[in-house]
Design a protein around this motif. Structure first.
Motif, mmCIF file in Angstrom:
data_model
loop_
_atom_site.group_PDB
_atom_site.id
_atom_site.type_symbol
_atom_site.label_atom_id
_atom_site.label_comp_id
_atom_site.label_asym_id
_atom_site.label_seq_id
_atom_site.Cartn_x
_atom_site.Cartn_y
_atom_site.Cartn_z
ATOM 1 N N GLU A 72 0.841 -1.207 0.000
ATOM 2 C CA GLU A 72 0.000 0.000 0.000
ATOM 3 C C GLU A 72 0.873 1.254 0.000
ATOM 4 O OE1 GLU A 72 -3.398 2.115 2.838
ATOM 5 O OE2 GLU A 72 -2.881 0.002 3.134
ATOM 6 N N ARG A 73 1.953 1.223 0.792
ATOM 7 C CA ARG A 73 2.854 2.369 0.831
ATOM 8 C C ARG A 73 3.574 2.555 -0.511
ATOM 9 N NH1 ARG A 73 5.737 1.947 6.860
ATOM 10 N NH2 ARG A 73 3.842 2.428 8.052
ATOM 11 N N LYS B 230 1.238 4.367 -2.883
ATOM 12 C CA LYS B 230 1.127 5.787 -2.539
ATOM 13 C C LYS B 230 2.371 6.541 -3.000
ATOM 14 C CE LYS B 230 -1.992 5.445 1.449
ATOM 15 N NZ LYS B 230 -2.136 5.645 2.920
ATOM 16 N N GLN C 220 2.490 7.323 -6.657
ATOM 17 C CA GLN C 220 1.644 8.469 -7.001
ATOM 18 C C GLN C 220 2.347 9.803 -6.742
ATOM 19 O OE1 GLN C 220 -1.776 7.603 -4.553
ATOM 20 N NE2 GLN C 220 -2.774 6.390 -6.135
#
Length: 463
Positions: A295-296, A299, A302
Motif C-alpha cells: 500500500e505504501r 502511494k 503516485q
C-alpha cells in the motif's frame, strides 16, 4: 523605490551567523548605526572607530575587566558592506558558552537580536539587490547539488532580475502611452500604435511562457527528482538501489517480500540530485505487514516524478510487462522507465524480446552491467525538459515567482484579447497595469510589508 524605514530597521542588530554548536570558529555579526561603537565598548585592541573599512583587527573581548575570548574583528563600513550599513563580524572560538556570553554582552550594551533574514532584508531595503536576488541568497545557502548551486548563483547575481526588468521596460513605454490616451480621452486620440503593441505583447507573452515552462525543471533542480523503484518481488529492486548508491543500503535476499518498508537515499548524477526510493514488491498477499508495504509503495508511486519499473527478464513476457505498467496508479506527468534486470541469467532470446521496446533499459544489477545506460536514461528525462548545461538560460525555481508569472500571463492574454476585440483604452490600460504589477512583485519593485515578512522569515537568523 523610495523606502520609509521603520524604527526597527534603524536599530543595531546582532546574531550568530555560523551554525550553532561547538566548532573551531563562531562568527557573531552586528549591523546598524552603532555596530562599531558597541563593539568598541567591549573590544580591547585598536580603537575601531578610527580604523578604515575592510580591515581585520586582533584583540580580546572584555566584560567589566574579565577576558571572555581572544578574537578577530572584521570591520566593514557602510555602504560598502553586505547590508550597506556599518557591519562588524567578531570571530571567536566556537564555544557555545563564549557565543552566549558575547551575545548577552552586546545585547546589554544596546544591540537587538536580529530577526530571521533581517541582515538580507536590510540589504534589500538599502538597495543592495532586488527581492528575487535576496531570495536567491537562501537558495544558494540551501544548494546541495552542482546545478542548484549554479542556478541560485546566477539568480543572485541578477540574471533573472535583468530579464524581468527588460520585459517590464518594454511594456512600460506602451503603458505610458495608453495612460496618456486616457488623459486626452475626450479628444479621441491614439498615441499607442495598436499593431506594435500587439506584436510586443506576443513577444513578451512568449518569454513569460518560456519562464513558466522552466519552473518544472527548476523545481527538479532545487528539490531533486523523486525516483521510485517499483516492481514485483525478487525483481532485484534492493540490489539496484545498492548498486546506484554504491553501498549496501538495502537488505538483499532471495526470499520474496524481504523489503516491506520504503528505503530512501540520494545520489547526484551529473549535478542533478535524484532521491531513489526502494519499495515493497507489488503482489497480492495475505501477509498483513507485507500488505501495508504494498500500500505504501502504491502511494509513493503516485508522488514520483520518475518510476523505474524493474522486471525480471527471465520470467516476464512483453505482454505481462505492459499489463503491470498499465496497472500502476500513475499521476499525470510521471515518467515510467522500464528496466529489465538479470541480464546475466537470461537466455539469448529473452532480452531480445524487450530490446525493441522504446524506453527500455536492460541491466544486471548484481554485476553492474547496464548501470551507465540506466543513469543516462534517467538524466535524459531531466534534460528533455530543456536543461541548459551552460547555465546561461534563466530557470525559475521559486513558487512565488511562478505564481506572479502566471498572473502576468493572464493579464497579458487579456490585453491581447482586448486589442483583437477593439476594447477601450481604459480596460487595456488596467490589464497592462496588472501585468506590470505582477512582474514587479517578483523583484520587489512593487511589494508590501506582509510579502517581505513572509519571504525573509524563511531565512536563518544570522543571514
Amino acid at each position: 523605490m523610495a523606502i520609509d524605514f521603520p524604527p526597527s530597521l534603524t536599530d543595531t542588530i546582532v546574531a550568530l551567523s555560523t551554525p550553532p554548536g561547538v566548532g573551531a570558529i563562531a562568527v557573531v555579526r552586528l549591523s546598524g548605526p552603532d555596530a562599531i561603537r558597541l563593539t568598541d565598548e567591549v573590544f580591547a585592541g585598536k580603537r575601531l572607530r578610527d580604523q578604515p573599512g575592510h580591515t581585520l583587527h586582533y584583540g580580546t573581548i572584555r566584560d567589566d575587566g574579565r577576558i571572555l575570548d581572544e578574537v578577530v574583528v572584521s570591520l566593514f563600513r557602510g555602504p560598502y558592506s553586505y547590508t550597506r550599513e556599518d557591519v562588524v563580524e567578531i570571530s571567536t572560538h566556537g564555544s557555545d558558552y563564549i557565543v552566549r556570553e558575547l551575545l548577552a554582552l552586546l545585547l546589554r550594551r544596546g544591540a537587538r537580536l536580529a530577526e530571521a533574514g533581517e541582515f538580507t532584508k536590510r540589504a534589500f531595503l538599502h538597495g543592495a539587490f532586488d527581492l528575487a536576488q535576496a531570495e536567491a541568497v537562501a537558495d544558494l545557502i540551501a544548494a546541495d547539488s552542482a546545478l542548484s548551486h549554479q542556478v541560485a548563483l546566477r539568480q543572485m547575481r541578477g540574471g533573472f532580475s535583468q530579464e524581468l526588468k527588460d520585459l517590464r521596460a518594454r511594456l512600460v513605454k506602451f503603458a505610458a502611452l495608453l495612460e496618456l490616451e486616457l488623459d486626452f480621452g475626450e479628444e479621441d486620440v491614439e498615441f499607442a500604435d495598436r499593431t506594435g503593441l500587439t506584436q510586443l505583447l506576443q513577444e513578451v507573452q512568449t518569454l513569460v511562457q518560456r519562464l513558466l515552462r522552466s519552473f518544472e525543471l527548476g523545481n527538479v533542480i532545487k528539490n531533486g527528482v523523486t525516483t521510485v523503484i517499483a516492481g514485483r518481488p525478487n525483481a532485484g529492486k534492493s540490489t539496484l538501489l545498492n548498486a546506484l548508491l554504491n553501498e549496501e543500503r538495502a537488505i538483499v535476499s532471495d526470499i520474496a517480500g524481504t523489503t516491506r518498508d520504503l528505503i530512501e537515499d540520494e545520489v547526484s548524477l551529473d549535478g542533478i540530485r535524484f532521491r531513489f526510493v526502494d519499495t515493497a514488491g507489488l503482489r497480492d498477499t495475505t501477509d498483513v505487514v507485507e500488505s501495508i508495504g504494498v500500500e505504501r509503495t502504491l502511494k509513493r508511486v503516485q508522488q514520483a516524478a520518475i518510476v523505474v519499473y524493474l522486471f525480471d527478464i527471465t520470467t516476464t513476457s512483453p505482454a505481462q510487462l505492459e499489463a503491470e505498467i498499465e496497472a500502476l496508479p500513475l499521476p499525470t506527468g510521471t515518467t515510467v522507465l522500464a528496466v529489465g534486470n538479470k541480464l546475466d541469467a537470461a537466455s539469448e532470446a529473452q532480452p531480445a524480446a524487450f530490446r525493441a521496446r522504446p524506453g527500455t533499459v536492460l541491466i544486471a544489477a548484481s554485476q553492474g552491467t547496464g548501470l551507465a545506460e540506466l543513469r543516462e536514461a534517467l538524466l535524459a528525462q531531466v534534460r528533455g525538459a530543456g536543461l541548459d548545461r551552460t547555465g546561461q538560460s534563466t530557470i525559475v525555481t521559486n513558487v512565488r515567482h511562478a505564481r506572479s508569472l502566471e498572473q502576468a500571463a493572464q493579464h497579458l492574454a487579456a490585453v491581447l484579447a482586448g486589442l483583437g476585440a477593439g476594447t477601450g483604452t481604459e480596460l487595456l490600460a488596467a490589464d497592462l497595469r496588472h501585468a506590470l504589477a505582477a512582474l514587479g512583485q517578483i523583484t520587489g519593485e512593487i511589494s508590501n510589508d506582509d510579502l517581505l515578512t513572509s519571504i525573509f522569515t524563511e531565512f536563518c537568523i544570522g543571514k
